[in-house]
Design a protein around this motif. Structure first.
Motif, PDB file in Angstrom:
ATOM      1  N   ASN A  62      19.164  46.758  -4.359  1.00 32.98           N
ATOM      2  CA  ASN A  62      18.895  46.413  -5.155  1.00 32.98           C
ATOM      3  C   ASN A  62      19.563  46.562  -5.836  1.00 32.98           C
ATOM      4  OD1 ASN A  62      16.987  44.595  -4.007  1.00 32.98           O
ATOM      5  ND2 ASN A  62      15.172  45.870  -4.532  1.00 32.98           N
ATOM      6  N   GLU A 139       0.254  47.113   4.768  1.00 31.77           N
ATOM      7  CA  GLU A 139       1.560  46.469   4.759  1.00 31.77           C
ATOM      8  C   GLU A 139       1.928  46.960   6.462  1.00 31.77           C
ATOM      9  OE1 GLU A 139       4.244  46.677   0.612  1.00 31.77           O
ATOM     10  OE2 GLU A 139       3.714  47.912   1.641  1.00 31.77           O
ATOM     11  N   SER A 158      12.153  46.489   3.034  1.00 30.59           N
ATOM     12  CA  SER A 158      10.888  45.325   2.837  1.00 30.59           C
ATOM     13  C   SER A 158      11.927  45.085   1.618  1.00 30.59           C
ATOM     14  CB  SER A 158      10.296  46.190   2.043  1.00 30.59           C
ATOM     15  OG  SER A 158      10.192  46.863   1.003  1.00 30.59           O
ATOM     16  N   ARG A 159      11.892  43.864   0.606  1.00 30.18           N
ATOM     17  CA  ARG A 159      12.275  42.815   0.064  1.00 30.18           C
ATOM     18  C   ARG A 159      11.917  44.049  -1.521  1.00 30.18           C
ATOM     19  NH1 ARG A 159      15.264  41.405   1.958  1.00 30.18           N
ATOM     20  NH2 ARG A 159      15.578  39.888   3.421  1.00 30.18           N
ATOM     21  N   LYS A 160      10.873  45.194  -1.163  1.00 32.70           N
ATOM     22  CA  LYS A 160      10.625  46.366  -2.303  1.00 32.70           C
ATOM     23  C   LYS A 160      12.322  46.164  -2.788  1.00 32.70           C
ATOM     24  CE  LYS A 160       7.210  47.771  -1.175  1.00 32.70           C
ATOM     25  NZ  LYS A 160       5.781  48.873  -0.827  1.00 32.70           N
ATOM     26  N   LYS A 161      13.027  46.564  -2.078  1.00 33.36           N
ATOM     27  CA  LYS A 161      13.940  47.967  -2.100  1.00 33.36           C
ATOM     28  C   LYS A 161      15.425  47.576  -1.896  1.00 33.36           C
ATOM     29  CE  LYS A 161      11.884  51.970  -1.789  1.00 33.36           C
ATOM     30  NZ  LYS A 161      11.678  52.924  -0.113  1.00 33.36           N
TER      31      LYS A 161
END
Length: 285
Positions: A62, A139, A158-161
């Motif tokens: 990100n 998850e 993951s789309r969190k990072k």
């Protein structure tokens, strides 16, 4: 919304393909300052056809910044965007194809990883991903219905990072009303998924969790080299075996050219994984 142009007739495609064979393509580096990789501009001898070829890294942290302003200008100035990732290009078969491909990456009969390993191994795998990637138990359980290749990707990146630069480019093209074309077809993707699922199987997963020296599907080292724009290092770092070269690269490249050659006389934008570009003699040509 801009209406897509109709594709050239088969006769015209044949004529254009012959024209391309004997046309000198000039490759030159664009002086674009981005935190991504080198962007190529390919121009035909007479200047009537321009292709921007952009090598992406499918997963970027990100904090990695990319000059999307410049990329957006190039996409908006193009007639057609060609995508390596299989995206909705307006074809009515898209949803059906995606559904079938997704089924290939899941355990049969709604099974999960728990049905294929012992309870001790399942707990060991779950604890590994929770410890290394800070995923929740929920998850992990949701991801465990996918085969190891997809499960590992979903949990490790993951789309969190991480984010997908490919999806950003697609969104820019979609919002700009550009014509979008997929480079792959269902059979090529079926072959690729079958190969990857066999390579990155449960044995591979257990070996990874137990810390054995194994190959990786996506490597953090490749991501860092990409951000450093070190294409020479990437080319020497990533050396596919013969089967991988054939199924994941050469067969796909041959098909890609049959699509791309039908869009001469325009300005087009192509994006695909950088490793694929730099491990293909056909792509270099």
């Amino acid at each position: 919304t801009q209406m897509p142009r109709t594709s050239p007739s088969p006769a015209r495609c044949t004529q254009l393909m012959q024209h391309f064979i004997f046309t000198i393509i000039i490759l030159c580096f664009l002086s674009i300052r981005t935190d991504a990789q080198i962007l190529y501009k390919c121009t035909s001898l007479h200047g009537d056809t321009v292709f921007y070829v952009f090598g992406t890294c499918h997963e970027l942290p990100n904090e990695a910044k990319v000059d999307t302003v410049t990329l957006s200008k190039l996409i908006r100035s193009s007639d057609v965007l060609f995508s390596e990732l299989f995206v909705d290009d307006g074809d009515t078969s898209y949803k059906r194809v995606v559904s079938r491909l997704n089924e290939k990456l899941r355990y049969r009969s709604n099974g999960s990883l728990l049905d294929s390993v012992t309870k001790e191994q399942y707990k060991q795998v779950m604890n590994y991903y929770r410890r290394h990637y800070n995923v929740s138990k929920k998850e992990f359980q949701q991801a465990s219905y996918h085969l190891p290749m997809r499960m590992d990707r979903r949990l490790s990146y993951s789309r969190k990072k991480y984010y997908s630069l490919d999806n950003i480019l697609y969104t820019i093209a979609k919002s700009s009303g550009r014509t979008i074309r997929n480079l792959d077809n269902e059979q090529l993707l079926h072959n690729a998924f079958t190969y990857l699922s066999a390579e990155f199987n449960i044995r591979w997963l257990i070996n990874k969790v137990e810390g054995r020296n194994i190959k990786t599907f996506i490597d953090d080292a490749i991501i860092q080299l990409y951000l450093q724009k070190d294409t020479v290092a990437i080319k020497s770092y990533h050396k596919p075996d013969l089967m991988q070269q054939q199924i994941l690269i050469d067969d796909r490249n041959k098909h890609w050219f049959t699509i791309i050659e039908c869009y001469a006389g325009r300005t087009n934008f192509i994006y695909c994984g950088l490793c694929l570009l730099y491990t293909s003699d056909a792509a270099d040509e």
